[in-house]
Structures are given as C-alpha cells and as structure tokens.
Design a protein around this motif. Structure first.
Motif, PDB file in Angstrom:
ATOM      1  N   PRO A 196      -3.583  -6.440   9.295  1.00  0.00           N
ATOM      2  CA  PRO A 196      -2.258  -6.240   8.697  1.00  0.00           C
ATOM      3  C   PRO A 196      -1.234  -7.230   9.240  1.00  0.00           C
ATOM      4  O   PRO A 196      -1.152  -7.451  10.457  1.00  0.00           O
ATOM      5  CB  PRO A 196      -1.920  -4.799   9.087  1.00  0.00           C
ATOM      6  N   THR A 197      -0.475  -7.808   8.350  1.00  0.00           N
ATOM      7  CA  THR A 197       0.458  -8.868   8.712  1.00  0.00           C
ATOM      8  C   THR A 197       1.522  -8.403   9.705  1.00  0.00           C
ATOM      9  O   THR A 197       1.881  -9.127  10.642  1.00  0.00           O
ATOM     10  CB  THR A 197       1.146  -9.403   7.446  1.00  0.00           C
ATOM     11  N   MET A 246      -7.639 -12.119   5.504  1.00  0.00           N
ATOM     12  CA  MET A 246      -6.915 -10.919   5.103  1.00  0.00           C
ATOM     13  C   MET A 246      -6.421 -11.076   3.669  1.00  0.00           C
ATOM     14  O   MET A 246      -5.512 -11.867   3.403  1.00  0.00           O
ATOM     15  CB  MET A 246      -5.737 -10.679   6.064  1.00  0.00           C
ATOM     16  N   HIS A 247      -7.027 -10.342   2.736  1.00  0.00           N
ATOM     17  CA  HIS A 247      -6.700 -10.527   1.332  1.00  0.00           C
ATOM     18  C   HIS A 247      -6.098  -9.271   0.704  1.00  0.00           C
ATOM     19  O   HIS A 247      -6.080  -9.118  -0.512  1.00  0.00           O
ATOM     20  CB  HIS A 247      -7.954 -10.968   0.579  1.00  0.00           C
ATOM     21  N   GLY A 248      -5.603  -8.392   1.576  1.00  0.00           N
ATOM     22  CA  GLY A 248      -4.918  -7.200   1.099  1.00  0.00           C
ATOM     23  C   GLY A 248      -3.418  -7.424   1.022  1.00  0.00           C
ATOM     24  O   GLY A 248      -2.934  -8.551   1.045  1.00  0.00           O
ATOM     25  N   ASP A 249      -2.669  -6.343   0.958  1.00  0.00           N
ATOM     26  CA  ASP A 249      -1.212  -6.379   0.884  1.00  0.00           C
ATOM     27  C   ASP A 249      -0.656  -6.959   2.190  1.00  0.00           C
ATOM     28  O   ASP A 249      -0.822  -6.377   3.266  1.00  0.00           O
ATOM     29  CB  ASP A 249      -0.698  -4.955   0.662  1.00  0.00           C
ATOM     30  N   LYS A 250       0.032  -8.078   2.096  1.00  0.00           N
ATOM     31  CA  LYS A 250       0.537  -8.750   3.292  1.00  0.00           C
ATOM     32  C   LYS A 250       1.951  -8.321   3.666  1.00  0.00           C
ATOM     33  O   LYS A 250       2.659  -9.041   4.377  1.00  0.00           O
ATOM     34  CB  LYS A 250       0.445 -10.262   3.113  1.00  0.00           C
ATOM     35  N   THR A 251       2.323  -7.131   3.217  1.00  0.00           N
ATOM     36  CA  THR A 251       3.594  -6.555   3.654  1.00  0.00           C
ATOM     37  C   THR A 251       3.357  -5.264   4.434  1.00  0.00           C
ATOM     38  O   THR A 251       4.307  -4.543   4.734  1.00  0.00           O
ATOM     39  CB  THR A 251       4.511  -6.258   2.452  1.00  0.00           C
ATOM     40  N   LYS A 252       2.097  -4.969   4.767  1.00  0.00           N
ATOM     41  CA  LYS A 252       1.761  -3.700   5.408  1.00  0.00           C
ATOM     42  C   LYS A 252       1.647  -3.829   6.923  1.00  0.00           C
ATOM     43  O   LYS A 252       1.386  -4.913   7.450  1.00  0.00           O
ATOM     44  CB  LYS A 252       0.441  -3.160   4.857  1.00  0.00           C
ATOM     45  N   ASP A 253       1.819  -2.677   7.600  1.00  0.00           N
ATOM     46  CA  ASP A 253       1.581  -2.631   9.036  1.00  0.00           C
ATOM     47  C   ASP A 253       0.205  -2.016   9.282  1.00  0.00           C
ATOM     48  O   ASP A 253      -0.595  -1.830   8.363  1.00  0.00           O
ATOM     49  CB  ASP A 253       2.690  -1.876   9.774  1.00  0.00           C
TER      50      ASP A 253
END
Length: 426
Positions: A196-197, A246-253
């Motif tokens: 997670p970003t 990481m190819h998911g939502d890059k605004t998540k913790d």
C-alpha cells in the motif's frame, strides 16, 4: 493492531491539574511505598492471553507487601485513551497504565507520567532500541517497555515455487529477481508485492535502510530530513517497488492489507508479523490455498543488510498523579522482568530486551521475527510529533509519490516544510 498517537491529552483541566503535581526528580522513589491499594490498567490482550502472568506479578508483590490490594481494569485499544484522559483530570488516576509505544510521546510531553529510574528494572541496559526510545523524552525515562511486535515479509510458497524458487530470498537482489519473474508470470493486474502506497511504516524502513531519517535533532530543535540525499534514495526505491509490483489502488493505506492478501491478489506482503496468519484464517482466506502455504522471512534491504523495521509494542507507565508510585514500579518490574518476559515469549510476543531476543533466534518458530526485530527504528521523539501524525504528512507525501502527482524530490520537500512547521511545537 494499529495504535495511533492521541492528541486528546490536551484537555485543559487535566493539564492544569497535572502541572500542579510537579515533574518529579527522575525517580519514583518512595512515593506511595506504604500504600495499601494499587490500580493497574491493562488492555484486553493481557486479560485474554496471559492472565497467569498478571496473577504472578500480583502474587509477588502481595508476598512482599502483605495486605496490599491490587485492582485491575482492562480496556480495548480504541477506547482506552479516552477513558485515561478523563480520569487524569481527577484524583482517581490509576497507578500503572499500559500504553501503545506510539502513544507515549504525547503524554510525556504534557507531563502526564512520572519519571522512573531505569536501573530499578530488569534488563533495562538491554532494552530494544526502538522500545527504549518510546519511553525516553528530554533525557528522562517515563515508562518501561512491556513487549514488542516487529514486521516481516511474508509470501506464498506456491507462487514462488511456480517460478522455480523454494526458499526465501536472503538478499534484496534475490527478492526483486523472484518478484520480477512472478509479475511476468501472473500478469499486469496481479500484485507480485502488495505494498500500500500510504504505508509509511514500510516506506520509512527504506528511508532508514538508506541512512536517511524522518527528522533529526540539532541543537535542541528538530529538523525534517526527508529531502536529504539518503532519504531521497530510500523514497525512490520505495516508489520503484510500488511502480513495479503494486497494481492496486494507490491511494490506500495498510489497514486492510491482510484482507487483500487473503483474497489471493498478491504473492507477498511486508507488514506486522501477524498479518500473514490472519490472511490465512478461513474467515479471510478466499483462495482456500493459504493454510500451510504462507512463509515469513526477514525482509532484506537494498543496503545489503536486513531492512530496519518499525518496532511496535506496549509500554507501562506510572501516571504522575498516582499515590502509589513506588509500588507501581515494583509491580511493573515483577510483570516485565526476567520471568515475565519468559512468559510473554511463550505466548508469541517478542521480549523487551536484546538478551532474551537472542534466545528466540535459535528456535525456528520465532527466528524470523526475532532476527527482523534486531534492526529497528522508531518515530522522532519530538514534542510536535503527534501533530505530524495527526496531519498525516507522511501518508500525503507517499500518496503523491505513488500516484505520480509529485516527483519524489518535490513531495519530500513539501513534507519537510510541513513537518518543520509543527515538530517543535508542544
């Protein structure tokens, strides 16, 4: 479990009341040595998982002080500090209170806890660096480390085996080589490494591995250091990981990382040691493949050494308004001392000291988290650190980097400016 530093301690009435008590001389001394009652606040972790250790500490103290009554109250993490803040504004403060180690600073800054003498506690010379930092402020010690929780890498053995790898990597180069193969095999929407970003605990591990820091103390004042060449090197490597794997939502913790892992959308995570096992729990494992298929390993760093990990855990503190400070210190030592640490380790916790930690490295069941915890970092113990966390400055920086909204250099510079505005403010 995520424990956030609270700002709620700033209740005006409580602060006035605490200030009137004075700051102490660095030792609990004999204050309250003849008290007949002791009140201990712990979280439900102790109540549910090691009540025998609590009783052993009680028995040891009562044996030494016949007639002493020890009362216990147990709290969940979400509501503990609200209750503590309220009671600290009265004359009914507990004598011992458990704190998450990231919660300590705000209370130490405001003078809520009594100073203690580290020499009065077993193994204090060997306390883990990150835990020692969490109870130290302005040259004094305001608590005793209780137990620790580290971070490890965890991956799926079946996916690693699908690219011909059967043992965990020992170096960062080996790790990224395997992840490259996995990413190529599984395709672009799969997360070879679900990172997670906004997970600043992981990102700062790269910063510290590169020799950087969040902030450093200079001449009695703290100054942000995310724009240093070393910190930028760590942040750049973190961005590389997010971009490649990481190819998911890059605004998540990281709060639901174990859930995503359990959904089978990733081959690897780097997080708290409990996350892998929690993902494999039948309630979270949507693949039906994770049981006995996940493996923890020590996260190697780009520096060539094990990556420094954020060391979470719990501390025990004595409120400055306690009327039984001396007995409180005795109870804490009975609970966190040598025998107590053996009991805590038997329950799967990491100990508060390097001597006991070394013994866990010889047991295959505990070798990985124990080895990982040897290299650790902790947040800057600056008076305004709580405001840095509350404003989510690091998370905002990382999201800007991960989404490409800002360059690494620009995001780090902006974060430094924001940190410098508040980090020295009480």
């Amino acid at each position: 479990m995520k424990r956030k530093l609270t700002a709620a301690i700033g209740i005006a009435g409580m602060m006035v009341s605490i200030a009137a008590c004075g700051g102490g001389d660095g030792k609990s001394g004999d204050k309250g040595a003849d008290a007949k009652e002791l009140t201990v606040w712990l979280t439900v972790d102790a109540q549910n998982n090691w009540p025998a250790l609590v009783k052993a500490a009680d028995d040891a103290l009562v044996k030494k002080h016949p007639g002493l009554t020890i009362k216990h109250e147990y709290y969940g993490w979400p509501d503990k500090n609200t209750k503590l803040d309220a009671v600290l504004a009265t004359d009914k403060a507990p004598d011992v209170v458990e704190m998450g180690n990231t919660e300590m600073l705000g209370y130490m800054v405001k003078g809520a806890f009594a100073p203690v003498d580290p020499a009065a506690f077993d193994n204090s010379a060997q306390w883990l660096d990150g835990l020692k930092a969490s109870v130290t402020y302005d040259g004094k010690t305001y608590g005793v480390p209780y137990y620790a929780g580290g971070r490890v890498a965890n991956w799926r053995k079946d996916i690693a085996a699908s690219v011909g790898v059967k043992t965990p990597p020992k170096t960062y180069r080996e790790l990224t080589a395997v992840l490259d193969k996995i990413q190529k095999r599984e395709g672009g929407t799969f997360n070879a490494w679900y990172q997670p970003t906004r997970d600043w605990y992981a990102a700062m591990s790269f910063v510290y591995d590169a020799g950087g820091s969040i902030a450093e103390e200079e001449g009695g004042r703290w100054k942000a250091g995310l724009s240093s060449p070393e910190s930028l090197k760590g942040l750049t490597e973190f961005k590389t990981i997010v971009d490649k794997y990481m190819h998911g939502d890059k605004t998540k913790d990281e709060s639901d990382r174990y859930i995503v892992y359990g959904q089978g959308k990733s081959a690897m995570i780097f997080g708290a040691a409990w996350e892998g096992a929690t993902a494999a729990d039948p309630k979270n494992d949507k693949t039906g493949k994770l049981k006995n298929n996940l493996e923890n390993f020590v996260m190697p760093g780009p520096s060539g050494k094990n990556i420094p990990v954020f060391l979470g855990g719990s501390d025990l503190a004595i409120p400055v308004k306690s009327k039984a400070q001396a007995l409180a210190a005795e109870w804490i030592n009975a609970f966190t001392g040598s025998e107590g640490q053996k009991g805590l380790m038997a329950k799967g916790n990491l100990p508060n000291n390097k001597t006991d930690l070394a013994t866990l490295k010889n047991d295959p069941a505990t070798a990985v988290p124990a080895t990982a915890a040897e290299s650790n970092w902790f947040v800057p113990m600056a008076p305004g650190w709580g405001q840095v966390e509350k404003a989510q400055i690091l998370q905002t920086m990382l999201q800007a980097i991960g989404t490409g909204k800002k360059s690494v250099e620009a995001a780090a510079k902006d974060a430094d400016v924001a940190i410098d505005k508040v980090i020295n403010t009480k």
